[in-house]
Design a protein around this motif. Sequence first.
Motif, PDB file in Angstrom:
ATOM      1  N   ARG A  44       0.829  -1.210   0.000  1.00 54.73           N
ATOM      2  CA  ARG A  44       0.000   0.000   0.000  1.00 54.73           C
ATOM      3  C   ARG A  44       0.861   1.256   0.000  1.00 54.73           C
ATOM      4  N   TRP A  45       2.009   1.191   0.627  1.00 49.63           N
ATOM      5  CA  TRP A  45       2.941   2.329   0.562  1.00 49.63           C
ATOM      6  C   TRP A  45       3.337   2.609  -0.883  1.00 49.63           C
ATOM      7  N   LEU A  46       3.662   1.544  -1.613  1.00 50.41           N
ATOM      8  CA  LEU A  46       4.052   1.714  -3.018  1.00 50.41           C
ATOM      9  C   LEU A  46       2.880   2.206  -3.853  1.00 50.41           C
ATOM     10  N   ILE A  47       1.693   1.657  -3.625  1.00 44.29           N
ATOM     11  CA  ILE A  47       0.510   2.068  -4.385  1.00 44.29           C
ATOM     12  C   ILE A  47       0.234   3.555  -4.189  1.00 44.29           C
ATOM     13  N   ASP A  48       0.314   4.029  -2.955  1.00 42.31           N
ATOM     14  CA  ASP A  48       0.080   5.452  -2.683  1.00 42.31           C
ATOM     15  C   ASP A  48       1.075   6.331  -3.423  1.00 42.31           C
ATOM     16  N   HIS A  49       2.347   5.985  -3.342  1.00 46.46           N
ATOM     17  CA  HIS A  49       3.381   6.807  -3.970  1.00 46.46           C
ATOM     18  C   HIS A  49       3.324   6.742  -5.495  1.00 46.46           C
ATOM     19  N   ALA A  50       2.943   5.582  -6.029  1.00 49.05           N
ATOM     20  CA  ALA A  50       2.900   5.432  -7.488  1.00 49.05           C
ATOM     21  C   ALA A  50       1.711   6.161  -8.091  1.00 49.05           C
ATOM     22  N   MET A  51       0.558   6.149  -7.400  1.00 49.59           N
ATOM     23  CA  MET A  51      -0.661   6.737  -7.951  1.00 49.59           C
ATOM     24  C   MET A  51      -0.756   8.242  -7.739  1.00 49.59           C
ATOM     25  N   GLU A  52      -0.146   8.735  -6.691  1.00 49.42           N
ATOM     26  CA  GLU A  52      -0.388  10.103  -6.263  1.00 49.42           C
ATOM     27  C   GLU A  52      -0.214  11.163  -7.351  1.00 49.42           C
TER      28      GLU A  52
END
Length: 348
Positions: A44-52
């Motif tokens: 979820r950390w990666l998903i947040d940073h990738a999508m932001e």
Amino acid sequence: MIEDVVAWVLLAAVAAYACAGGTDYGAGFWDLVAGGAERGKRPRWLIDHAMEPVWETNNVWLIFVLVITWTGFPVLFQTVFSAMWLPLALAAVGLVLRGAGFALRKPTRRLARRRVYGAVFAVSSLLTPFFLGAAVGGIATGRVAPGTQASAAWSNGTSVIAGLLTVAATAFLGAVFLTADARRFDAPDLVGYFRLRAWCTLVVLAVLAVVGLAVTHDDAPYVHDGLTGGIGLVLVLIAVVSALTTAWLLYRVATGWARVTAIGSVALVVVAWGLAQRPYLIPTSLTVSQAAGASTTLRWLMLVTVVAVVLVGPPLVLLYRLDTRGALQPLTEADLRQTTAGREPENP
């Protein structure tokens, strides 16, 4: 004729949204199945940073699709939104809730609220593409026709398979892009994590595609024939090769090229579906010429489209390029402290 040109533009916009928006939906899908708070913390950390940096931008393509549809093909717009109002309304609600959930969960400090917002974001990322795909499946069966009122035209085998295929395709795109993002963020554990999920999703896609061929044989014969013969079959086969190439590139950790081939595989399937329906927008009751608006309106629409491409196209390309290079990540608190510490003291 000009209506054919506008129809091609509409198909290109649908393909663009399927790829750009689909990648975001796929990231939300993996957020949903990442597990509990501790187990899913890293993904979820990666998903947040990738999508932001780009999650809002991808909806530009959806707006483009809607504008072209109601302006260029008003009969199509009226027919589809009258007969398919329920799945499309559910998809629209999902879009709103998904955006709100993603925007609110990060700044929220209370863990309970973050979980609620995260759940809203993740579940909406699953339901929205499903309902959009189900609506497309209902159109492909020909159950929707001019004059059709609100009905259950989307609750059939083809609609269910189309919805599941849409979810699986978005999950595939999301996993491929997150593999590339994990490599960009120097997270080797997440590279393996999302690469495995991309491979598994590809297997699911293959199974659903085989089931879909069997279901559409009788339920959507016109589109089935278009996808299993002629140019439609050629494009589908190229899409299969592109998908297999993506799997091989992920094995070689060539994530940059894997993103290209993954996008190509999904876009080719969308184009193949559009060609399979020729000359109909709704098989077999509404052709492109029957659904088109006035010639003057179509000419102005094409002019506006050209202007939009010239004005919006380069910034979008630049945005995606900067994002894939990691140039749009916000400064962390550590970055700010380092920047502050490095400043020279001002003269009194």
